[in-house]
Design a protein around this motif. Structure first.
Motif: not given
Length: 461
Positions: A366-374, A355-361, A317-322, A342-349
């Motif tokens: 995917v959602f963790g990477f997307g969150y950290t990237a945005v 991510f909170g609803y996800s259970d599968s690896m 998930t942390y790969i999304g940061y760089p 503003i746009g990135s804040l709303l997308t992070m939400g």
């Protein structure tokens, strides 16, 4: 299209009547600019390394020191309390005594106490050393923002600062994969997690010596009346640039205060609105940015994954940061930074709730990477934004002072988010995070000025 250039005539200090600030804005990106960007980026590397170290080691430290659920939050919070104090103290130090000296002081303090933390015999000693290491690193991001904002030409400011943060954010996946690889082993009879602190300490020493050769900010030198020194620094930049300087309108020298401006000016009619905006901003933005990064390992444990799995998912998930930081580089100059925030804040939400609803690896990654990237599009945009909206004489004080509040709320988060996760579920946790992000977006939309492409002098008027 070729870049417009002009051969600058007259003395080494530029055309008569040209101000130091106009001459800085005329410069291309020189070798010294690049060296400063690398040195600043590497210092930030260890800032983010340290911040995310607490999260990835949380599950390991619980086992190592037999911590109860009530004992973990103070340990996680200790470095952030130190960062709060460090940001307040070193931010003002940089406006009164110089950016370069503050840079060296914070790295030296961090390196010493991070090294001592590696040999902590118990949780109390680790808490104390992390507190003092936090004091050292507390002002690192706002000092970096201030220094590079002072140094860089307006038309390149956003992209180059984003490049420094892209280098810095490589520290986040590095700490994730190092934690995954080292915590399961011993090296020379020493538990692997202790080596993570040694790595941070030694790396900071290297950066300390890199920064010793950096020039002082000419804008700061001018603001405190050291005009001759400012002239020398700018002349050195111009000598590097040769004739490859961009044609910009000449301006007359602006009169600056000959000492650091009083802090009360930040709350006056000229800057008060922006100060209030950044206070609200930093009280809330940490719930989305650091809240996610530090809580991910615990969220994954709550979803039923063991420590080994949670560290692997966290590292991926942390790969999304760089990656997100690199993607921000062409965007921070192309689009208005206020709207990027503003746009990135709303997308992070949105990604946080998914991510909170996800259970599968697969979905978790995917959602963790997307969150950290945005979140790093958001982070880079606001780091540029928070320094450029304040005047030179108060830039470090304002950026560090308001940023220090984010350290305080980050210190409080383990006492809020860990119990919330324990008594509810990951979905509820990320509902709280998404709500905080929405409030921050409203704050910037209502109170924030537009900044992209404008000189810092025009923004402070």
């Amino acid at each position: 299209m070729t870049k417009p250039t002009s051969t600058v005539t007259g003395s080494a200090s530029g055309p008569a009547g040209d101000s130091i600030t106009a001459r800085l804005d005329r410069l291309p990106i020189t070798r010294t600019h690049r060296r400063a960007t690398v040195a600043v980026g590497l210092g930030l590397f260890f800032e983010f390394y340290e911040v995310f170290l607490a999260g990835v080691l949380s599950s390991v430290l619980v086992s190592e020191f037999s911590l109860s659920k009530g004992q973990l939050p103070p340990l996680l919070a200790s470095s952030f309390v130190g960062m709060f104090l460090g940001a307040l103290l070193l931010g003002r130090f940089a406006d009164r005594f110089g950016r370069r000296g503050a840079f060296l002081l914070n790295l030296g303090t961090y390196s010493v106490f991070s090294f001592l933390g590696a040999f902590s015999p118990n949780a109390v000693m680790l808490l104390v050393t992390r507190f003092f290491a936090g004091i050292g690193l507390g002002a690192e991001p706002p000092l970096a923002d201030t220094y590079l904002t002072d140094l860089l030409p307006a038309r390149k400011r956003g992209k180059v600062i984003a490049a420094a943060y892209t280098l810095a954010f490589c520290g986040v996946p590095v700490v994730g994969f190092l934690a995954k690889g080292l915590t399961e082993h011993e090296i020379a009879g020493i538990p692997g997690w202790r080596w993570l602190f040694v790595f941070g300490a030694l790396g900071a020493v290297v950066v300390f010596f890199l920064r010793r050769s950096l020039p002082e900010s000419p804008r700061w030198l001018q603001s405190v009346g050291r005009t001759e020194e400012a002239e020398q620094v700018v002349a050195a930049f111009e000598a590097e640039a040769g004739s490859d300087r961009v044609a910009v309108p000449a301006t007359t020298e602006q009169r600056e205060p000959t000492s650091a401006a009083p802090v009360r000016e930040l709350f006056g009619p000229k800057h008060g609105k922006r100060t209030v905006m950044m206070v609200i901003f930093h009280l809330l933005q940490t719930f989305g940015y650091y809240g996610f990064g530090t809580m991910v390992p615990l969220v994954l444990l709550a979803k039923g994954h063991d420590v080994k799995e949670s560290l692997l998912y966290t590292a991926l998930t942390y790969i999304g940061y760089p990656v997100g930081s690199a993607l921000s580089m062409p965007l921070v100059e192309r689009f208005e930074r206020k709207f990027l925030v503003i746009g990135s804040l709303l997308t992070m939400g949105v990604f946080g709730l998914a991510f909170g609803y996800s259970d599968s690896m697969v979905l978790i990654v995917v959602f963790g990477f997307g969150y950290t990237a945005v979140s790093n599009l958001f982070s880079n945009a606001y780091h540029i934004y928070q320094a450029e909206i304040f005047p030179t004489a108060l830039r470090s004080t304002a950026a560090s002072g308001t940023y220090s509040l984010s350290r305080l709320t980050t210190a409080a988060m383990p006492f809020v988010l860990v119990p919330l996760l324990d008594h509810t579920n990951p979905t509820t946790l990320f509902l709280v995070v998404a709500g905080a992000m929405a409030l921050v977006a409203i704050d910037v939309a209502l109170l924030g000025p537009r900044t992209t492409g404008r000189t810092v002098e025009s923004l402070s008027q």
